[in-house]
Motif scaffolding. Structure first.
Motif, PDB file in Angstrom:
ATOM      1  N   UNK A  41      63.154 -13.422  41.298  1.00 51.41           N
ATOM      2  CA  UNK A  41      64.032 -12.400  41.182  1.00 51.41           C
ATOM      3  C   UNK A  41      63.734 -11.142  40.639  1.00 51.41           C
ATOM      4  N   UNK A  42      64.901  -9.928  40.972  1.00 53.82           N
ATOM      5  CA  UNK A  42      64.506  -9.311  39.951  1.00 53.82           C
ATOM      6  C   UNK A  42      64.207  -9.303  39.006  1.00 53.82           C
ATOM      7  N   UNK A  43      65.450 -10.161  38.035  1.00 54.30           N
ATOM      8  CA  UNK A  43      65.943  -9.865  36.363  1.00 54.30           C
ATOM      9  C   UNK A  43      64.224 -10.613  36.367  1.00 54.30           C
ATOM     10  N   UNK A  44      62.998 -11.639  36.646  1.00 56.12           N
ATOM     11  CA  UNK A  44      62.813 -11.954  36.245  1.00 56.12           C
ATOM     12  C   UNK A  44      61.348 -10.864  36.723  1.00 56.12           C
ATOM     13  N   UNK A  45      61.146 -10.258  37.895  1.00 54.99           N
ATOM     14  CA  UNK A  45      60.468  -9.231  38.036  1.00 54.99           C
ATOM     15  C   UNK A  45      60.533  -8.178  35.972  1.00 54.99           C
ATOM     16  N   UNK A  46      61.595  -7.389  36.041  1.00 52.89           N
ATOM     17  CA  UNK A  46      62.025  -6.811  35.150  1.00 52.89           C
ATOM     18  C   UNK A  46      61.682  -7.436  33.634  1.00 52.89           C
ATOM     19  N   UNK A  56      52.872  -1.236  35.863  1.00 53.96           N
ATOM     20  CA  UNK A  56      53.457  -1.869  36.844  1.00 53.96           C
ATOM     21  C   UNK A  56      53.434  -2.953  37.346  1.00 53.96           C
ATOM     22  N   UNK A  57      54.646  -2.233  38.567  1.00 53.35           N
ATOM     23  CA  UNK A  57      55.247  -4.088  38.846  1.00 53.35           C
ATOM     24  C   UNK A  57      54.929  -4.081  40.493  1.00 53.35           C
ATOM     25  N   UNK A  58      54.605  -4.898  40.969  1.00 52.23           N
ATOM     26  CA  UNK A  58      54.286  -5.029  42.528  1.00 52.23           C
ATOM     27  C   UNK A  58      54.428  -6.318  42.723  1.00 52.23           C
ATOM     28  N   UNK A  73      66.927  -3.127  42.488  1.00 51.68           N
ATOM     29  CA  UNK A  73      65.710  -3.100  42.087  1.00 51.68           C
ATOM     30  C   UNK A  73      65.542  -1.945  40.551  1.00 51.68           C
ATOM     31  N   UNK A  74      65.584  -0.664  41.240  1.00 55.75           N
ATOM     32  CA  UNK A  74      64.944   0.381  40.152  1.00 55.75           C
ATOM     33  C   UNK A  74      66.450   0.450  39.283  1.00 55.75           C
ATOM     34  N   UNK A  75      67.770   0.678  39.706  1.00 55.28           N
ATOM     35  CA  UNK A  75      68.911   0.452  38.790  1.00 55.28           C
ATOM     36  C   UNK A  75      68.228  -0.418  37.683  1.00 55.28           C
ATOM     37  N   UNK A  76      67.634  -1.938  37.395  1.00 51.73           N
ATOM     38  CA  UNK A  76      67.795  -3.287  37.102  1.00 51.73           C
ATOM     39  C   UNK A  76      66.143  -2.721  36.004  1.00 51.73           C
ATOM     40  N   UNK A  77      65.240  -1.454  37.071  1.00 49.27           N
ATOM     41  CA  UNK A  77      64.730  -0.626  35.771  1.00 49.27           C
ATOM     42  C   UNK A  77      64.732  -0.180  35.023  1.00 49.27           C
ATOM     43  N   UNK A  78      65.720   0.951  35.461  1.00 49.73           N
ATOM     44  CA  UNK A  78      66.416   2.025  34.807  1.00 49.73           C
ATOM     45  C   UNK A  78      66.319   1.301  33.482  1.00 49.73           C
ATOM     46  N   UNK A  79      67.685   0.547  33.999  1.00 47.74           N
ATOM     47  CA  UNK A  79      68.907   0.050  33.122  1.00 47.74           C
ATOM     48  C   UNK A  79      67.942  -0.423  31.400  1.00 47.74           C
ATOM     49  N   UNK A  80      66.909  -1.038  31.858  1.00 45.64           N
ATOM     50  CA  UNK A  80      65.838  -1.682  31.270  1.00 45.64           C
ATOM     51  C   UNK A  80      65.242  -0.595  30.467  1.00 45.64           C
ATOM     52  N   UNK A  81      65.373   0.962  30.316  1.00 43.67           N
ATOM     53  CA  UNK A  81      64.781   1.392  30.088  1.00 43.67           C
ATOM     54  C   UNK A  81      63.082   0.974  30.240  1.00 43.67           C
ATOM     55  N   UNK A  82      62.382   1.034  31.596  1.00 43.43           N
ATOM     56  CA  UNK A  82      60.851   0.575  31.412  1.00 43.43           C
ATOM     57  C   UNK A  82      60.738   1.526  32.464  1.00 43.43           C
ATOM     58  N   UNK A  83      59.920   2.177  32.243  1.00 49.42           N
ATOM     59  CA  UNK A  83      58.902   3.577  32.812  1.00 49.42           C
ATOM     60  C   UNK A  83      57.292   3.077  33.726  1.00 49.42           C
TER      61      UNK A  83
END
Length: 146
Positions: A41-46, A56-58, A73-83
């Motif tokens: 899931x997207x959540x598992x990647x994040x 990096x996330x592949x 997907x990128x909204x979740x990454x941004x919400x998590x504060x990931x770069x």
């Protein structure tokens, strides 16, 4: 110190061969690979990117429904504060005729790199080294240390 990358097959896709080959190639190139496996899931990647301090996330997908699986997907990454650098690859669209259109669609979704199913793992590794600004000396040191 090896750079950590998260690898997995998104959504309901159960194709494992591609990520197994990519995991082996990335590991041999000196990366620390966290392979989440299939049906991720997207959540598992994040969550994995956060807990492993990944750079990096592949995302892999071969069953042609990556657009639906990667929506937001990128909204979740941004919400998590990931770069993190984000890559997606595989057979990303059912009936994919012109890959450049597919590439552009996924770039618009926020992916840094988009690869088709025929991409050689070494091409993705070279792009990853470039995007992470990994020098040849660092890459060699990571291989020796692993």
């Amino acid at each position: 110190m090896p750079r950590t990358v998260i690898l997995g097959v998104i959504g309901s896709d159960a194709h494992v061969v591609g990520i197994t080959i990519l995991e082996q190639a990335l590991s041999a190139a000196g990366f620390d690979v966290v392979n989440l496996g299939v049906k991720t899931s997207q959540a598992d990647f994040v969550d994995a990117a956060q807990s492993h301090d990944a750079e990096a996330v592949l995302v892999s997908s071969l069953y042609g429904h990556a657009r639906q699986d990667c929506e937001g997907f990128h909204d979740r990454i941004a919400d998590a504060g990931l770069d993190v650098c984000t890559y997606v690859g595989g057979n990303l669209a059912v009936g994919q005729d012109e890959f450049e259109q597919t590439r552009e669609r996924f770039r618009e979704m926020g992916f840094d790199r988009v690869f088709d199913a025929e991409t050689d793992p070494q091409e993705a590794i070279a792009a990853l080294r470039q995007d992470l600004q990994l020098t040849a000396r660092e890459a060699e040191r990571a291989r020796v240390d692993s």
